[in-house]
Design an enzyme around this catalytic site. Sequence first.
Site, PDB file in Angstrom:
ATOM      1  N   HIS A  50      -8.641  14.667 -14.743  1.00  0.00           N
ATOM      2  CA  HIS A  50     -10.686  13.780 -14.775  1.00  0.00           C
ATOM      3  C   HIS A  50     -11.310  15.419 -13.413  1.00  0.00           C
ATOM      4  CE1 HIS A  50      -9.681  10.505 -16.337  1.00  0.00           C
ATOM      5  NE2 HIS A  50      -9.422   9.316 -15.322  1.00  0.00           N
ATOM      6  N   HIS A 104     -16.390   6.479 -16.469  1.00  0.00           N
ATOM      7  CA  HIS A 104     -15.423   5.587 -15.115  1.00  0.00           C
ATOM      8  C   HIS A 104     -15.563   4.631 -14.724  1.00  0.00           C
ATOM      9  CE1 HIS A 104     -11.192   5.830 -13.984  1.00  0.00           C
ATOM     10  NE2 HIS A 104     -10.922   6.802 -14.533  1.00  0.00           N
ATOM     11  N   TYR A 136     -15.289   0.526 -13.950  1.00  0.00           N
ATOM     12  CA  TYR A 136     -14.473  -0.894 -14.130  1.00  0.00           C
ATOM     13  C   TYR A 136     -15.068  -2.226 -14.300  1.00  0.00           C
ATOM     14  CZ  TYR A 136     -10.922   2.441 -11.975  1.00  0.00           C
ATOM     15  OH  TYR A 136      -9.882   4.130 -11.528  1.00  0.00           O
ATOM     16  N   ASP A 175      -1.862   2.328 -19.663  1.00  0.00           N
ATOM     17  CA  ASP A 175      -2.941   3.255 -19.099  1.00  0.00           C
ATOM     18  C   ASP A 175      -2.780   4.643 -19.955  1.00  0.00           C
ATOM     19  OD1 ASP A 175      -4.029   5.404 -17.858  1.00  0.00           O
ATOM     20  OD2 ASP A 175      -3.273   5.513 -15.829  1.00  0.00           O
ATOM     21  N   GLN A 183      -9.579   5.883 -23.487  1.00  0.00           N
ATOM     22  CA  GLN A 183      -7.994   5.877 -22.899  1.00  0.00           C
ATOM     23  C   GLN A 183      -8.382   4.022 -22.073  1.00  0.00           C
ATOM     24  OE1 GLN A 183      -5.805   8.286 -21.927  1.00  0.00           O
ATOM     25  NE2 GLN A 183      -4.811   6.827 -20.382  1.00  0.00           N
ATOM     26  N   GLU A 192     -12.141   4.306 -21.558  1.00  0.00           N
ATOM     27  CA  GLU A 192     -13.120   5.760 -21.106  1.00  0.00           C
ATOM     28  C   GLU A 192     -12.659   6.157 -22.755  1.00  0.00           C
ATOM     29  OE1 GLU A 192     -10.358   7.674 -18.250  1.00  0.00           O
ATOM     30  OE2 GLU A 192     -10.171   4.764 -17.011  1.00  0.00           O
TER      31      GLU A 192
HETATM   32  C1  BGC Z   1      -6.313   7.223 -15.718  1.00  0.00           C
HETATM   33  C2  BGC Z   1      -5.147   6.577 -14.131  1.00  0.00           C
HETATM   34  C3  BGC Z   1      -5.796   6.828 -12.940  1.00  0.00           C
HETATM   35  C4  BGC Z   1      -7.057   6.899 -12.587  1.00  0.00           C
HETATM   36  C5  BGC Z   1      -7.308   7.268 -11.251  1.00  0.00           C
HETATM   37  C6  BGC Z   1      -7.753   7.302 -15.306  1.00  0.00           C
HETATM   38  O1  BGC Z   1      -8.883   7.456 -15.933  1.00  0.00           O
HETATM   39  O2  BGC Z   1      -5.555   7.423 -17.035  1.00  0.00           O
HETATM   40  O3  BGC Z   1      -3.468   7.726 -14.746  1.00  0.00           O
HETATM   41  O4  BGC Z   1      -4.835   6.753 -12.273  1.00  0.00           O
HETATM   42  O5  BGC Z   1      -7.791   7.143 -13.728  1.00  0.00           O
HETATM   43  O6  BGC Z   1      -8.424   6.745 -10.749  1.00  0.00           O
END
Ligand code: BGC
Length: 342
Positions: free
Chosen positions: A105, A175, A177, A245, A281, A308
């Site tokens: 990231h 990102h 949720y 994931d 993702q 994502e």
């Molecule tokens: C990833 C996860 C990671 C998370 C972190 C996600 O985008 O795919 O593997 O643990 O981000 O918050």
Amino acid sequence: MIEKTPFGKTGNGQQIDCFRLSNSRGMSVDVLNLGCVIQSIIVPDRHGTPIDVVMGYDTVQEYESDDAYLGALIGRWANRISGAEFELDGRKYPLAANDGVNHLHGGPGGFHRHVWRSEPESGRVIFSRTAPDGEEGYPGNLEVRATYALTDDNELILTYEAVCDLDTIVNLTNHSYFNLSGEGDMLTHELTLAADYFSEVDEALIPTGKLLPVAGGPFDFRRTKAIGRDIDAKDPQLVKGKGYDHNFVLNRERGGLPFAMAASPATGLTLSIDTTLPGVQFYSGNALSHRRGKGGRLIGPCSGFCLETQLFPDSINQDSDSRPILKKGQNYYQTTVYKFTA
Ligand code: BGC
């Protein structure tokens, strides 16, 4: 409509503002100039009750110390880069190893950690910044713009643009949720994903280069099913991810339909997502450690899911035929649309 209010100050005294986009249908979206974070998305449910469908925090300090990228814009490269290094134009570019030996990231000082310039306009806010040459190891001065717009059709439209003065790699995502029930775990949400294949990963969640068919297995969301239905199946890929994931390869032909639909049986809220990007993702929040979010709301494993949209993870190190290089002077342009219905 757009309304700007002060949200707080960073540890080094920078002003953080909150921009509230609202429409005629009672939907509103709060975004911050810190990491272009989506701090809340409020949508009326089937009874007209407002539900906040994303996870977030109430203070700048919590965002500054957050380890889960809640609501943030991720860049310069979302997802993982194996060995925290890539090669481009005959040069090696070492990056921070912030996920074991791999890079995740955009690194510890990735785009989510920065305060962006902001220009509110009617119905939208434009964030921009220059990511300097060498920031977190990436080549070239990158001019980035992210436009967040809310329509009267309850669509949140995120548009990403970038241009660089050297060849580089760029992969921007959001990102957030989501939890369309507002709280609790989201394993009862019904999900549909237009993807025939997903990327097989190793123990460190780095794609092996192999695409596996979803057909008949726990990764098959082509027909709607609850996220939790197969999440505990003894499937080697689910075991590696501790749940979902994985990068799903979006079917190119989707008959004009969005690539994803998620619905909460509790509120009747549905989220449909479409994108110009080739992958997503799907992360079921497996690694979310217990914490308190907005208004003391409990956050923990599986309390939200991320979709994502992205270029394929680690593709710069994977496939010599289609390495995702943004050539000097070339325009990066991608958009993702999140539409809510009750
Ligand atoms: C990833 C996860 C990671 C998370 C972190 C996600 O985008 O795919 O593997 O643990 O981000 O918050």
